[in-house]
Design a protein around this motif. Structure first.
Motif, PDB file in Angstrom:
ATOM      1  N   TRP A 183       0.677  -0.806  -0.597  1.00 35.70           N
ATOM      2  CA  TRP A 183       0.296  -0.135   0.003  1.00 35.70           C
ATOM      3  C   TRP A 183       0.670   1.038  -0.155  1.00 35.70           C
ATOM      4  N   CYS A 184       0.353   2.373  -0.339  1.00 39.25           N
ATOM      5  CA  CYS A 184       0.710   3.881  -0.787  1.00 39.25           C
ATOM      6  C   CYS A 184      -0.219   4.606  -0.337  1.00 39.25           C
TER       7      CYS A 184
ATOM      8  N   ARG B 100       6.114   6.728  -8.146  1.00 37.84           N
ATOM      9  CA  ARG B 100       6.902   6.591  -9.102  1.00 37.84           C
ATOM     10  C   ARG B 100       8.308   6.506  -8.175  1.00 37.84           C
ATOM     11  N   ASP B 101       8.197   7.312  -7.725  1.00 40.92           N
ATOM     12  CA  ASP B 101       9.898   7.159  -6.419  1.00 40.92           C
ATOM     13  C   ASP B 101       9.384   6.267  -5.593  1.00 40.92           C
ATOM     14  N   ALA B 102       8.179   5.694  -5.092  1.00 42.60           N
ATOM     15  CA  ALA B 102       7.243   4.632  -3.962  1.00 42.60           C
ATOM     16  C   ALA B 102       7.371   3.339  -5.012  1.00 42.60           C
ATOM     17  N   GLY B 103       7.574   2.833  -5.632  1.00 41.23           N
ATOM     18  CA  GLY B 103       7.410   2.130  -6.890  1.00 41.23           C
ATOM     19  C   GLY B 103       6.072   1.597  -7.285  1.00 41.23           C
ATOM     20  N   PHE B 104       5.112   2.539  -7.377  1.00 41.75           N
ATOM     21  CA  PHE B 104       3.665   2.632  -8.160  1.00 41.75           C
ATOM     22  C   PHE B 104       3.904   3.424  -8.863  1.00 41.75           C
ATOM     23  N   THR B 105       2.185   3.514  -9.723  1.00 42.66           N
ATOM     24  CA  THR B 105       1.789   4.531 -10.571  1.00 42.66           C
ATOM     25  C   THR B 105       0.419   5.127 -10.957  1.00 42.66           C
ATOM     26  N   LEU B 106      -0.102   6.174 -11.111  1.00 41.27           N
ATOM     27  CA  LEU B 106      -1.283   6.222 -11.006  1.00 41.27           C
ATOM     28  C   LEU B 106      -2.762   4.991 -11.939  1.00 41.27           C
TER      29      LEU B 106
ATOM     30  N   GLY C 286      -7.945   5.480 -16.352  1.00 42.44           N
ATOM     31  CA  GLY C 286      -7.592   4.334 -15.864  1.00 42.44           C
ATOM     32  C   GLY C 286      -7.819   3.632 -15.036  1.00 42.44           C
ATOM     33  N   ALA C 287      -7.761   4.181 -13.983  1.00 42.87           N
ATOM     34  CA  ALA C 287      -7.194   3.836 -12.797  1.00 42.87           C
ATOM     35  C   ALA C 287      -8.630   2.896 -12.577  1.00 42.87           C
ATOM     36  N   ARG C 288      -9.496   3.878 -12.742  1.00 39.73           N
ATOM     37  CA  ARG C 288     -11.136   4.284 -12.200  1.00 39.73           C
ATOM     38  C   ARG C 288     -11.205   3.842 -10.116  1.00 39.73           C
TER      39      ARG C 288
ATOM     40  N   THR D 138      -4.674   6.837  -1.922  1.00 40.64           N
ATOM     41  CA  THR D 138      -4.736   5.516  -1.756  1.00 40.64           C
ATOM     42  C   THR D 138      -3.871   4.522  -3.244  1.00 40.64           C
ATOM     43  N   ALA D 139      -2.666   3.753  -3.349  1.00 44.62           N
ATOM     44  CA  ALA D 139      -2.852   3.223  -4.424  1.00 44.62           C
ATOM     45  C   ALA D 139      -2.087   1.154  -3.458  1.00 44.62           C
TER      46      ALA D 139
END
Length: 111
Positions: A12-13, A48-54, A83-85, A107-108
């Motif tokens: 989680w991010c 991106r810095d945390a290894g995630f994307t939108l 794209g994420a919805r 939250t990702a």
């Protein structure tokens, strides 16, 4: 204030509420759409810095200072979140500076 731009816990991010400043120039655009775009650019960089994307965003809260802003920012929301919805909430509330019109928190999850 005990603040982090983002916190990663496992898969989680959690990205803090992000306003529309252009952090390269520390300027706030006047238009709400430009503020929303800057919010997402900052959030995208942090993810991106945390290894995630939108595309990993599963939850978003939009805070706007006036319901009339929605028509202006809607195309930007679709551009970045189409794209994420994610599950989403929009709140109309005051923000801490008068020039701020939009704040976005996400939250990702990658898993």
């Amino acid at each position: 204030m005990g603040y982090s731009r983002a916190v990663v816990k496992g898969e989680w991010c959690f990205v803090s509420g992000t306003t529309g400043y252009d952090y390269r120039t520390m300027e706030m655009p006047e238009k709400a759409a430009d503020q929303a775009r800057n919010c997402f650019e900052t959030i995208g960089d942090v993810l991106r810095d945390a290894g995630f994307t939108l595309d990993d965003v599963v939850r978003v809260q939009y805070t706007v200072t006036d319901v009339g802003i929605l028509d202006e920012i809607a195309p930007v929301l679709v551009e970045y979140m189409g794209g994420a919805r994610p599950a989403a909430t929009m709140v109309v509330a005051g923000l801490i500076r008068p020039e701020m019109k939009v704040e976005i928190e996400v939250t990702a999850f990658r898993g």
